[in-house]
Design a protein around this motif. Structure first.
Motif, PDB file in Angstrom:
ATOM      1  N   TYR A   1      38.196  20.063  37.687  1.00 42.59           N
ATOM      2  CA  TYR A   1      37.923  18.631  37.522  1.00 42.59           C
ATOM      3  C   TYR A   1      36.620  18.429  36.738  1.00 42.59           C
ATOM      4  CZ  TYR A   1      36.898  13.798  38.873  1.00 42.59           C
ATOM      5  OH  TYR A   1      36.583  12.445  38.856  1.00 42.59           O
ATOM      6  N   MET A   2      35.569  19.145  37.120  1.00 42.17           N
ATOM      7  CA  MET A   2      34.283  19.000  36.438  1.00 42.17           C
ATOM      8  C   MET A   2      34.352  19.509  35.001  1.00 42.17           C
ATOM      9  SD  MET A   2      32.491  17.496  38.692  1.00 42.17           S
ATOM     10  CE  MET A   2      30.977  17.500  37.743  1.00 42.17           C
ATOM     11  N   ASN A   3      35.118  20.572  34.750  1.00 40.30           N
ATOM     12  CA  ASN A   3      35.253  21.081  33.391  1.00 40.30           C
ATOM     13  C   ASN A   3      35.988  20.097  32.486  1.00 40.30           C
ATOM     14  OD1 ASN A   3      33.899  23.441  34.006  1.00 40.30           O
ATOM     15  ND2 ASN A   3      35.759  24.572  34.498  1.00 40.30           N
ATOM     16  N   ILE A   4      37.041  19.485  33.012  1.00 36.72           N
ATOM     17  CA  ILE A   4      37.766  18.483  32.227  1.00 36.72           C
ATOM     18  C   ILE A   4      36.893  17.258  31.995  1.00 36.72           C
ATOM     19  CG2 ILE A   4      39.741  16.911  32.274  1.00 36.72           C
ATOM     20  CD1 ILE A   4      41.340  19.045  33.654  1.00 36.72           C
ATOM     21  N   LEU A   5      36.123  16.866  33.012  1.00 37.67           N
ATOM     22  CA  LEU A   5      35.217  15.731  32.849  1.00 37.67           C
ATOM     23  C   LEU A   5      34.183  16.014  31.754  1.00 37.67           C
ATOM     24  CD1 LEU A   5      34.221  12.975  33.803  1.00 37.67           C
ATOM     25  CD2 LEU A   5      32.869  14.145  35.538  1.00 37.67           C
ATOM     26  N   GLU A   6      33.701  17.243  31.700  1.00 37.09           N
ATOM     27  CA  GLU A   6      32.738  17.602  30.657  1.00 37.09           C
ATOM     28  C   GLU A   6      33.368  17.480  29.271  1.00 37.09           C
ATOM     29  OE1 GLU A   6      29.775  21.327  29.427  1.00 37.09           O
ATOM     30  OE2 GLU A   6      31.139  21.476  31.148  1.00 37.09           O
ATOM     31  N   ARG A   7      34.632  17.864  29.157  1.00 39.85           N
ATOM     32  CA  ARG A   7      35.328  17.727  27.872  1.00 39.85           C
ATOM     33  C   ARG A   7      35.513  16.257  27.498  1.00 39.85           C
ATOM     34  NH1 ARG A   7      39.944  22.208  26.604  1.00 39.85           N
ATOM     35  NH2 ARG A   7      38.642  24.061  26.871  1.00 39.85           N
ATOM     36  N   VAL A   8      35.777  15.437  28.499  1.00 40.26           N
ATOM     37  CA  VAL A   8      35.927  14.002  28.233  1.00 40.26           C
ATOM     38  C   VAL A   8      34.616  13.422  27.712  1.00 40.26           C
ATOM     39  CG1 VAL A   8      36.305  11.763  29.325  1.00 40.26           C
ATOM     40  CG2 VAL A   8      37.804  13.677  29.878  1.00 40.26           C
ATOM     41  N   VAL A   9      33.507  13.760  28.359  1.00 34.97           N
ATOM     42  CA  VAL A   9      32.204  13.249  27.925  1.00 34.97           C
ATOM     43  C   VAL A   9      31.878  13.736  26.513  1.00 34.97           C
ATOM     44  CG1 VAL A   9      29.730  13.293  28.413  1.00 34.97           C
ATOM     45  CG2 VAL A   9      31.361  13.057  30.283  1.00 34.97           C
ATOM     46  N   GLN A  10      32.178  14.998  26.241  1.00 28.93           N
ATOM     47  CA  GLN A  10      31.890  15.533  24.913  1.00 28.93           C
ATOM     48  C   GLN A  10      32.724  14.845  23.845  1.00 28.93           C
ATOM     49  OE1 GLN A  10      29.425  17.776  24.328  1.00 28.93           O
ATOM     50  NE2 GLN A  10      29.824  17.261  22.182  1.00 28.93           N
ATOM     51  N   LYS A  11      33.966  14.502  24.165  1.00 25.19           N
ATOM     52  CA  LYS A  11      34.815  13.792  23.210  1.00 25.19           C
ATOM     53  C   LYS A  11      34.262  12.400  22.920  1.00 25.19           C
ATOM     54  CE  LYS A  11      39.499  11.929  22.664  1.00 25.19           C
ATOM     55  NZ  LYS A  11      39.568  12.297  21.226  1.00 25.19           N
ATOM     56  N   VAL A  12      33.769  11.718  23.955  1.00 24.23           N
ATOM     57  CA  VAL A  12      33.190  10.389  23.762  1.00 24.23           C
ATOM     58  C   VAL A  12      31.915  10.476  22.923  1.00 24.23           C
ATOM     59  CG1 VAL A  12      32.158   8.424  24.952  1.00 24.23           C
ATOM     60  CG2 VAL A  12      34.223   9.481  25.863  1.00 24.23           C
ATOM     61  N   LEU A  13      31.103  11.498  23.177  1.00 25.35           N
ATOM     62  CA  LEU A  13      29.880  11.663  22.395  1.00 25.35           C
ATOM     63  C   LEU A  13      30.189  11.953  20.928  1.00 25.35           C
ATOM     64  CD1 LEU A  13      27.718  13.795  24.871  1.00 25.35           C
ATOM     65  CD2 LEU A  13      27.447  11.373  24.329  1.00 25.35           C
ATOM     66  N   ASP A  14      31.260  12.687  20.674  1.00 30.57           N
ATOM     67  CA  ASP A  14      31.621  13.017  19.292  1.00 30.57           C
ATOM     68  C   ASP A  14      32.258  11.829  18.578  1.00 30.57           C
ATOM     69  OD1 ASP A  14      30.659  15.555  19.748  1.00 30.57           O
ATOM     70  OD2 ASP A  14      32.639  16.404  20.218  1.00 30.57           O
ATOM     71  N   ASP A  15      33.168  11.124  19.265  1.00 27.84           N
ATOM     72  CA  ASP A  15      33.903  10.019  18.633  1.00 27.84           C
ATOM     73  C   ASP A  15      33.166   8.693  18.713  1.00 27.84           C
ATOM     74  OD1 ASP A  15      35.784  11.968  18.280  1.00 27.84           O
ATOM     75  OD2 ASP A  15      37.094  11.279  19.904  1.00 27.84           O
ATOM     76  N   GLN A  16      32.222   8.559  19.692  1.00 27.34           N
ATOM     77  CA  GLN A  16      31.508   7.307  19.936  1.00 27.34           C
ATOM     78  C   GLN A  16      32.481   6.163  20.236  1.00 27.34           C
ATOM     79  OE1 GLN A  16      28.821   6.601  16.637  1.00 27.34           O
ATOM     80  NE2 GLN A  16      27.381   8.148  17.349  1.00 27.34           N
ATOM     81  N   GLN A  17      33.497   6.468  21.009  1.00 30.99           N
ATOM     82  CA  GLN A  17      34.483   5.488  21.439  1.00 30.99           C
ATOM     83  C   GLN A  17      34.689   5.625  22.945  1.00 30.99           C
ATOM     84  OE1 GLN A  17      38.078   6.078  19.185  1.00 30.99           O
ATOM     85  NE2 GLN A  17      37.096   5.668  17.212  1.00 30.99           N
ATOM     86  N   ASN A  18      35.137   4.510  23.555  1.00 35.95           N
ATOM     87  CA  ASN A  18      35.399   4.470  25.004  1.00 35.95           C
ATOM     88  C   ASN A  18      34.157   4.836  25.811  1.00 35.95           C
ATOM     89  OD1 ASN A  18      38.324   3.984  24.704  1.00 35.95           O
ATOM     90  ND2 ASN A  18      38.385   6.095  23.964  1.00 35.95           N
ATOM     91  N   VAL A  19      33.021   4.329  25.408  1.00 30.58           N
ATOM     92  CA  VAL A  19      31.767   4.663  26.091  1.00 30.58           C
ATOM     93  C   VAL A  19      31.708   4.007  27.466  1.00 30.58           C
ATOM     94  CG1 VAL A  19      29.254   4.531  25.970  1.00 30.58           C
ATOM     95  CG2 VAL A  19      30.582   4.968  23.896  1.00 30.58           C
ATOM     96  N   ARG A  20      32.055   2.739  27.539  1.00 26.96           N
ATOM     97  CA  ARG A  20      31.912   2.012  28.795  1.00 26.96           C
ATOM     98  C   ARG A  20      32.808   2.558  29.908  1.00 26.96           C
ATOM     99  NH1 ARG A  20      32.524  -3.969  27.823  1.00 26.96           N
ATOM    100  NH2 ARG A  20      34.722  -3.443  27.672  1.00 26.96           N
ATOM    101  N   PRO A  21      34.105   2.861  29.661  1.00 26.66           N
ATOM    102  CA  PRO A  21      34.909   3.426  30.761  1.00 26.66           C
ATOM    103  C   PRO A  21      34.358   4.747  31.289  1.00 26.66           C
ATOM    104  CG  PRO A  21      36.325   2.646  28.995  1.00 26.66           C
ATOM    105  CD  PRO A  21      34.934   2.588  28.475  1.00 26.66           C
ATOM    106  N   ILE A  22      33.802   5.574  30.416  1.00 25.77           N
ATOM    107  CA  ILE A  22      33.272   6.852  30.875  1.00 25.77           C
ATOM    108  C   ILE A  22      31.993   6.636  31.664  1.00 25.77           C
ATOM    109  CG2 ILE A  22      32.579   9.166  30.163  1.00 25.77           C
ATOM    110  CD1 ILE A  22      35.512   8.360  29.687  1.00 25.77           C
TER     111      ILE A  22
END
Length: 357
Positions: free
Chosen positions: A147-168
């Motif tokens: 769960y924590m590893n997938i969450l880290e990937r989600v955060v990294q994707k948001v940081l790279d794309d700069q999209q969906n910041v508020r839901p994360i």
């Protein structure tokens, strides 16, 4: 009453086997077996003090344990399964044995690739949020780490794309609040793993929140027409595609022209009718001094009372015929004559409820 068996030695004491039988190990025997040279390489007299020796040994063991905990936490476990579908069975039969738990489904389904798909991203984020609220203690140790590893990937994707910041941001805040309550109950074994690991994970969450707060979206270079150059009817048509009232408020703060359009009563009326039922709207009617319905105020009032309508481009599906859980675009392995008729789309809440039996 303590258990009395063939092994009469009480726990918590050290015993050694001799020719005369088992004997209790004394403190002097313990100190004699300790390698003094490993702690006193300089042969200082004070190093031979028993108390200092035991403290040094205890400190070294504690340091090694903390280092091991951090290494285990930082090591990335592989995603053991990348399956498009799994069997979900609630009981054991002669043909099929065992159970499928939420942790098992979370590990085996291909969530690591699902977050890369734009259609499935919001679905996975919502699922992570629901697990963070109440289902995290029900996951196994491997599933919690996954769960924590997938969450880290989600955060990294948001940081790279700069999209969906508020839901994360909301997801991380929900998870942090839940962990604060769970860590206080560690004596009740509500979480799997050492307390040092979870404290380290909470520190990571705070770091991710700080990174998301520091995101600065650069204004793109002018490439032809902008939103404000379009006719007002087209601008309103684009605004009707937004499903969150907070996005409309943020859009209205860009410039006065857009701010005037975001106050359109019909725009907020359609937004209320999209998320809430007529019965819910009738219970929260708000009328202005001029006799008009305050649709904007009603929307935020309804949002505090009722859940929003959830709609996803791609979801998990369950076949009621063969009990297979699969992604929408996956080839259905069911052998029924008409598999489409026995397929049910699952919302994130339905996915959680599927394993609460």
């Amino acid at each position: 009453m303590p258990f009395l068996g063939q092994d009469w030695r009480s726990p918590g004491q050290n015993w050694v086997k001799t020719d005369d039988g088992w004997k209790k190990r004394t403190a002097d025997d313990k100190n004699n077996n300790v390698s003094v040279g490993s702690f006193c390489k300089d042969n200082k007299p004070e190093c031979f003090n028993k108390e200092n020796l035991l403290l040094s040994l205890s400190y070294e063991m504690s340091a090694k344990k903390r280092k091991k905990d951090l290494m285990n936490n930082n090591s990335k476990i592989p995603y053991f399964h990348r399956e498009k579908w799994i069997y979900v069975h609630k009981g054991s039969t002669k043909e099929r044995h065992g159970y499928c738990t939420l942790g098992e489904a979370f590990n085996r389904l291909d969530f690591s690739s699902a977050i890369k798909d734009t259609r499935r991203f919001n679905y996975v984020v919502r699922l992570l949020e629901l697990i963070a609220k109440s289902q995290l203690p029900s996951l196994s140790g491997v599933a919690q780490k996954n769960y924590m590893n997938i969450l880290e990937r989600v955060v990294q994707k948001v940081l790279d794309d700069q999209q969906n910041v508020r839901p994360i941001k909301e997801l991380l805040q929900t998870l942090y609040v839940s962990l604060c309550g769970l860590v206080q109950d560690m004596g009740k074994s509500v979480l799997v793993g050492n307390i040092n690991i979870w404290v380290h994970r909470m520190d990571n969450i705070l770091q991710w929140q700080q990174q998301l707060d520091n995101i600065q979206i650069n204004r793109p270079a002018a490439m032809g027409m902008s939103l404000t150059d379009l006719p007002a009817s087209l601008q309103l048509n684009i605004m009707q595609r937004l499903t969150d009232g907070r996005d409309l408020v943020s859009l209205g703060q860009v410039c006065p022209e857009l701010g005037a359009l975001t106050e359109d009563r019909l725009l907020w009326k359609k937004l209320c009718q999209y998320h809430f039922t007529d019965r819910q709207i009738r219970k929260r009617l708000m009328v202005s001094e001029k006799g008009h319905l305050e649709w904007k105020k009603m929307y935020f009032k309804l949002s505090r009372c009722y859940a929003h309508r959830e709609q996803y481009s791609d979801t998990l599906h369950l076949c009621t015929h063969c009990h297979i859980l699969f992604w929408k675009d996956t080839n259905h392995p069911c052998t029924a004559n008409n598999p489409e008729s026995c397929t049910t789309s699952l919302s994130p809440q339905d996915f959680i409820s599927l394993f609460n039996f």
